[in-house]
Structure formats: structure tokens, C-alpha cells
Design an enzyme around this catalytic site. Sequence first.
Site, PDB file in Angstrom:
ATOM      1  N   GLY A 242       0.747  -1.256   0.000  1.00 31.09           N
ATOM      2  CA  GLY A 242       0.000   0.000   0.000  1.00 31.09           C
ATOM      3  C   GLY A 242       0.770   1.294   0.000  1.00 31.09           C
ATOM      4  N   GLY A 278       3.754  -3.297  -3.722  1.00 32.85           N
ATOM      5  CA  GLY A 278       3.726  -3.434  -5.176  1.00 32.85           C
ATOM      6  C   GLY A 278       4.032  -2.105  -5.825  1.00 32.85           C
ATOM      7  N   ARG A 315      -6.097   3.015 -15.652  1.00 32.20           N
ATOM      8  CA  ARG A 315      -6.224   3.741 -14.387  1.00 32.20           C
ATOM      9  C   ARG A 315      -6.959   5.084 -14.497  1.00 32.20           C
ATOM     10  NH1 ARG A 315      -2.895   5.188 -11.201  1.00 32.20           N
ATOM     11  NH2 ARG A 315      -3.774   4.272  -9.324  1.00 32.20           N
ATOM     12  N   CYS A 344     -13.510   3.049 -28.612  1.00 32.62           N
ATOM     13  CA  CYS A 344     -14.827   3.664 -28.796  1.00 32.62           C
ATOM     14  C   CYS A 344     -15.579   3.835 -27.482  1.00 32.62           C
ATOM     15  CB  CYS A 344     -15.641   2.818 -29.763  1.00 32.62           C
ATOM     16  SG  CYS A 344     -14.844   2.767 -31.358  1.00 32.62           S
ATOM     17  N   GLU A 345     -15.043   4.652 -26.618  1.00 31.67           N
ATOM     18  CA  GLU A 345     -15.696   4.981 -25.345  1.00 31.67           C
ATOM     19  C   GLU A 345     -15.247   6.366 -24.925  1.00 31.67           C
ATOM     20  OE1 GLU A 345     -16.442   2.593 -22.144  1.00 31.67           O
ATOM     21  OE2 GLU A 345     -15.954   0.687 -23.109  1.00 31.67           O
TER      22      GLU A 345
HETATM   23  N1  LLP Z   1      -1.213  -7.067  -0.577  1.00 29.06           N
HETATM   24  C1  LLP Z   1      -2.531  -7.244  -0.804  1.00 29.06           C
HETATM   25  C2  LLP Z   1      -3.262  -8.219  -0.010  1.00 29.06           C
HETATM   26  C3  LLP Z   1      -3.170  -6.474  -1.794  1.00 29.06           C
HETATM   27  O1  LLP Z   1      -4.467  -6.643  -2.009  1.00 29.06           O
HETATM   28  C4  LLP Z   1      -2.435  -5.524  -2.556  1.00 29.06           C
HETATM   29  C5  LLP Z   1      -3.063  -4.740  -3.608  1.00 29.06           C
HETATM   30  C6  LLP Z   1      -1.059  -5.400  -2.282  1.00 29.06           C
HETATM   31  C7  LLP Z   1      -0.487  -6.175  -1.279  1.00 29.06           C
HETATM   32  C8  LLP Z   1      -0.183  -4.436  -3.028  1.00 29.06           C
HETATM   33  O2  LLP Z   1      -0.614  -3.126  -2.852  1.00 29.06           O
HETATM   34  P1  LLP Z   1       0.298  -1.886  -3.340  1.00 29.06           P
HETATM   35  O3  LLP Z   1       1.559  -1.920  -2.523  1.00 29.06           O
HETATM   36  O4  LLP Z   1       0.576  -2.067  -4.780  1.00 29.06           O
HETATM   37  O5  LLP Z   1      -0.532  -0.692  -3.062  1.00 29.06           O
HETATM   38  N2  LLP Z   1      -5.403  -1.490  -9.369  1.00 29.06           N
HETATM   39  C9  LLP Z   1      -5.303  -0.500  -8.331  1.00 29.06           C
HETATM   40  C10 LLP Z   1      -4.614  -1.018  -7.096  1.00 29.06           C
HETATM   41  C11 LLP Z   1      -5.259  -2.246  -6.505  1.00 29.06           C
HETATM   42  C12 LLP Z   1      -4.494  -2.818  -5.350  1.00 29.06           C
HETATM   43  C13 LLP Z   1      -4.992  -4.172  -4.994  1.00 29.06           C
HETATM   44  N3  LLP Z   1      -4.297  -4.794  -3.898  1.00 29.06           N
HETATM   45  C14 LLP Z   1      -4.625   0.736  -8.901  1.00 29.06           C
HETATM   46  O6  LLP Z   1      -4.309   0.748 -10.087  1.00 29.06           O
HETATM   47  O7  LLP Z   1      -4.427   1.706  -8.202  1.00 29.06           O
END
Ligand code: LLP
Length: 417
Positions: A242, A278, A315, A344-345
Site C-alpha cells: 500500500g 507493489g 487507471r 470507442c468509449e
Molecule cells: N497485498 C494485498 C493483499 C493487496 O491486495 C495488494 C493490492 C497489495 C499487497 C499491493 O498493494 P500496493 O503496494 O501495490 O498498493 N489497481 C489499483 C490497485 C489495486 C491494489 C490491490 N491490492 C490501482 O491501479 O491503483
Amino acid sequence: MKQEYFERKDKELFCEGVAVKEAAREFGTPLYLYSASHIKERYNNFEEALKGYPHDICFAVKACSNIHILELFARAGSGFDIVSGCELRRVIDAGGDPKKCVYAGVGKSAEEIELAIEKEILYFGVESVPELERINAIAAKLGKTARIALRVNPDVDAHTHEYITTGKSENKFGLTADYAEKILKNFKEKYPNVEAVGLQIHIGSQITETEPYKKAVLKAAEFVKKLRAQGTELKYFDIGGGLGIVYKDETVATPAELIKEILPTIAELGMTFVCEMGRYMVGNSSMLITKVEYVKENPDKTFVIVDAAMNDLIRPALYEAYHEIVAVEDKDETFVCDVVGPVCESGDFFRKDCQIPKVGEGDLLAICSAGAYGFTMSSNYNSRNRAAEVLVEGDKMKLIRKRETYEDQVRNEKTCR
Ligand code: LLP
């Protein structure tokens, strides 16, 4: 620009030692261009912050799952946070250690669980009782013991977009502490083929402050103490992922600041620290390079129509996310326009009413901060071939995913004839 490894030299954009224009010429557009040095640096920032303390840094594969990128993490000694059987297979193909994988997600299938137990992953982040029962049954069938961490929902607001906040009690994720406590009572008798080894939380994504983490960790630590008093000892304290990145002008806490705030609480419990970052690791490692197809001048608005689209980077359409757009080569003038794709959106836009260099047909633009949830959320919508991916290190470029072809797209359909 917020991306350290992308800079302007002699009026044009470079990724490390490579001219972006050259990469586009060689591999075409749209193109995801990644900096390997950025990724290594980001991983090291966490390693540094945790030096001397028992820890596992598990890169969240969902943010960027190209096996060549995963290989960078594997070589650095990283573990992985996975959410599907195929993510586990990607990790293994990349030379990653399955024993350093933590497996999250509310809907793990029987096949996925079986694969993960066979590969002896570190633990499953368990989100419900039926899932726990399924893991126990599969482990029994395989004659093995599966390790799990209960995912507890700390009910903390991470102050982020509602679609990517996960730690509030109304979200589908995790278990309440009370319920987790019940599950852990007589655990060995109820689930003889499962060993409870950890506690996991994850409060959301693109979190910029340390405060929500601190609150969540304190709550979880109280819970750990309560469990100890009841005789349950857990080894791993998993804070989830996160940590945010700079997309625009956000002030974002550094790993050192975050760790300083929360590690003492975890150290007091003597538990191994685990995180699942991530976006922090890869978000600013990449730009999506795209070519201007047309400049359409309506009486009241100018549209720059590029060859990338919402299928390549969803995004902005999905979260109204801000992605800076820069020109690959400097221009003397700027103009105000909408940068849009060919899909097309009306939702197929990258930015609206933005002031960018006055580009024309054939010029290149770079959509910034595209490394996390960029390519991994791409699709074939409108039967568009997915983009190529290129990894840069120093002055070397390496194609790490070929541009898709029409044949790739229809292979699984044609073979049904
Ligand atoms: N651990 C769990 C259990 C998660 O659900 C996630 C992300 C992470 C770790 C990694 O989170 P990060 O460090 O990347 O924030 N598609 C969305 C983000 C969805 C995140 C889902 N879970 C976007 O493009 O912002």
C-alpha cells in the site's frame, strides 16, 4: 518529472542511458519502458530500512507481473505476494523461491491451493472459514501441513480512493478480530493439517502517510497480545502493501519513515516483519510511450489522439487517476487539449484539459508513473494487441514482452474450429 531514472538530456527524454525515441523506433508504440535501476533502488530502500531485523519483503506480483521484472526481485532475494496460481507459476518461472511466497485473495480455487501447498509457500493469507476448511482438506489429501496467516481487518481508513481502500470493515477483505479469535480457538483440533503462523493486515493502496499504518499496526499488535494470553503464538506480522508513490505533487512517506513508525511495535512482539509492497517498487519505474496519431481541432476543444488507449492503461478511466504526460522531444509551444485513445468509449482518455507541449502527428508522448497496475491491467478490448514491454538498464535495452499480434489474440479461438 517524478521519475528519477527518466530525465531530459539535450531536449529529449531518456530512460537511464537510452533515448526514449530510439526505444520507440526499435520496438514501436505503444510501449512500456521500464528502468531496472529504479526497481533495484526501491527494493533496496526497504532492505536498508529493515536491516538487522528479521524480515521478508514480498513484492506484490499483481502490480507488475512480467517474469523479467520478477527476475530482478528474485535476484535481489525478494519474496512475493501472489493472488493466483498463475502468479505463483510466474514467480517460479522467474527463478523466485516459492517458499518465500505469501498468497492473498478471497477466492482461491482448489487447484490453486493444491499447487501452492505442493510448492510449500510461506503461508496463505486466509480470508474466511470455508477457505480454511478447504486448505485443511487439501493439505490432508496431500499428506502435508499448510501454513496460514489470518487476514484481520483492522477497520482503519487509509485515506485513499474508495476503490483501493481495503482495511475498512465494509470491505470484502479479511476477518474481524473477534471472528479470527474464535477461529484460532482449538485450532489444531479443528484444522490438523494447518499451522497458524502469522497475522496479516492490508489497509489499502497508494497510502501516502504513516498514520493509517501506525493505527492498524497498533490495533493488530493488541490483538496479537490477546492471542498470546490465550496460548496462540504467531511468528509473522504482515503489514500488507500500500505505500504510495508521487504521481503529481503528493508528499509520500519513505520506507525509512514508515518502518521507523511501526517496527518498534512489531519488534516488541519479537515477530518477523513481512510487507507486500507493489506500487512503491515499480510504479515510477515505467512510462507508457505512445505516438500521436491525429490532432483533432474541434471549435471548442483540441483532442490529441494517441495510439495507446484505455486497454493499455485503464487507471485514468477506472479511478480518475492522474498520470502526468510529457513530450519525448521538447517543443517551443504548449496547448491545452484532451489526450485520448482510439477506443470507442468516452472513458478512453489519459488526461483532460491538460497543458502539454504542442505535439503533432507522429510525435511521441510519455504517460508517466505507469509501472504499477499498468500493463497488468491491460486487455484486448476493441481487439487491440497488447503493448510491448522493454527493460532498460544503463544504456542497454531488452525486449521483455513482444508486442501481441492478431494471431496471438485469436489462437485460442481458431483452435476451437
Ligand atoms: N497485498 C494485498 C493483499 C493487496 O491486495 C495488494 C493490492 C497489495 C499487497 C499491493 O498493494 P500496493 O503496494 O501495490 O498498493 N489497481 C489499483 C490497485 C489495486 C491494489 C490491490 N491490492 C490501482 O491501479 O491503483
